[in-house]
Design an enzyme around this catalytic site. Structure first.
Site, short mmCIF file in Angstrom:
data_model
loop_
_atom_site.label_atom_id
_atom_site.label_comp_id
_atom_site.label_asym_id
_atom_site.label_seq_id
_atom_site.Cartn_x
_atom_site.Cartn_y
_atom_site.Cartn_z
N HIS A 9 0.84 -1.21 0.00
CA HIS A 9 0.00 0.00 0.00
C HIS A 9 0.88 1.26 0.00
O HIS A 9 0.57 2.24 -0.68
CB HIS A 9 -0.87 0.06 1.27
CG HIS A 9 -1.86 -1.04 1.40
ND1 HIS A 9 -1.75 -2.03 2.35
CD2 HIS A 9 -3.00 -1.31 0.71
CE1 HIS A 9 -2.79 -2.85 2.25
NE2 HIS A 9 -3.55 -2.45 1.26
N SER A 45 0.11 -9.11 1.54
CA SER A 45 -1.34 -9.04 1.64
C SER A 45 -1.71 -8.95 3.11
O SER A 45 -1.05 -9.56 3.95
CB SER A 45 -1.96 -10.31 1.05
OG SER A 45 -3.30 -10.45 1.49
#
Ligand code: PAF
Length: 286
Positions: free
Chosen positions: A37, A187
């Site tokens: 991210h 993840s």
């Protein structure tokens, strides 16, 4: 960095930035932020003057029995990471703010064809939930560009299609998957893995690279190649949901003549579902 929780505050903050002549970039997330991210935020800071992130665990994209309730919510740590990465504004709405009239009667956005098969087959309604919330967020933020990870390859294709089909003036950028040293795609769901499962998980990426290497060496019998690799995944202790070779743009099953390919996989380790993909363009020079 400011955190706002209402659409009204969000619109006011973005309008201020716009009135100062700033270009707006947007990175939608579900939080529990990791380096993948942060790479999206960093990319946004290089492309625009004002970076907006959102954190919203969207109930509309989770099916019954999926991990909505246990999806990690780590707002304080996420805020710190966003601040360090140079994000300007965080939108962290409640479910009531996003769906004030409830979800049953909510207008939906659906992208046929691209949403079918792969993750769409095992997660019915998932991409409709994603397309709906992303459309809402795009209308709330009205960014010049938005950045998504390529790890969710089918999601990125669905979002590109909805922006094109609904004439939204937003540039969509896909950023390469960030991986751990052993190849496992980062993840938020990796946190659900036990130590033993975490040791098995890199087999997902190894499978993709084995298939990619075989294709590069001229293998074109895709059904046999896939069957062999499904067996290897099972032997390693994974439960494959799908393993497929598709055309990278249309996501239709690849033919032996296709040159722009993507190998996509979803596999369970215990109750945790991992996804990954590898883009392979046989006409690319490197
Ligand atoms: O990829 C995600 O985190 C989510 O699907 C998204 C795009 C933020 C929509 O909820």
């Amino acid at each position: 960095m400011n955190t706002v929780k209402t659409v009204r505050e969000l619109r006011a903050a973005v309008a201020r930035a716009r009135s100062e002549g700033k270009r707006i970039g947007f990175v939608p997330t579900m939080g529990n932020l990791h380096s993948g991210h942060i790479a999206l935020i960093t990319k946004a800071t290089q492309r625009v003057d004002f970076v907006v992130a959102s954190i919203f665990v969207n109930p509309l994209q989770f099916g019954a029995g999926e991990d909505l309730d246990k999806y990690p919510r780590t707002l304080a740590a996420d805020q710190e990471k966003l601040l360090q990465a140079g994000c300007h504004l965080l939108f962290a709405p409640t479910v009531e703010e996003m769906y004030p009239d409830g979800m049953a009667g909510q207008t939906r956005v659906s992208v046929p064809q691209l949403s079918e098969g792969l993750c769409g087959a095992s997660r019915p309604g998932h991409f409709e939930g994603v397309a709906t919330v992303v459309s809402k967020l795009f209308n709330m933020v009205q960014p010049d560009l938005a950045i998504f990870g390529q790890k969710d390859f089918q999601q990125l294709a669905v979002i590109r299609a909805l922006v094109h089909d609904l004439n939204m003036p937003i540039q969509i950028i896909g950023e390469p998957t960030v991986r751990a040293a052993d190849g496992l795609a980062l993840s938020s769901r990796n946190g659900f893995l036990s130590e033993e499962q975490r040791a098995i998980a890199p087999e997902v990426y190894r499978t993709l690279t084995r298939i990619s290497d075989a294709i590069k060496q001229g293998e074109r019998d895709y059904p046999t190649l896939i069957n062999e690799q499904i067996k290897q995944l099972e032997a390693a202790g994974l439960r494959p949901d799908y393993l497929e070779i598709r055309h990278a743009l249309t996501l239709r099953p690849a033919t032996a003549q296709d040159r722009d390919l993507v190998i996509l996989v979803a596999a369970f380790l215990g109750t945790t579902r991992l996804i990954d993909n590898l883009h392979l363009n046989l006409d690319a020079t490197s």
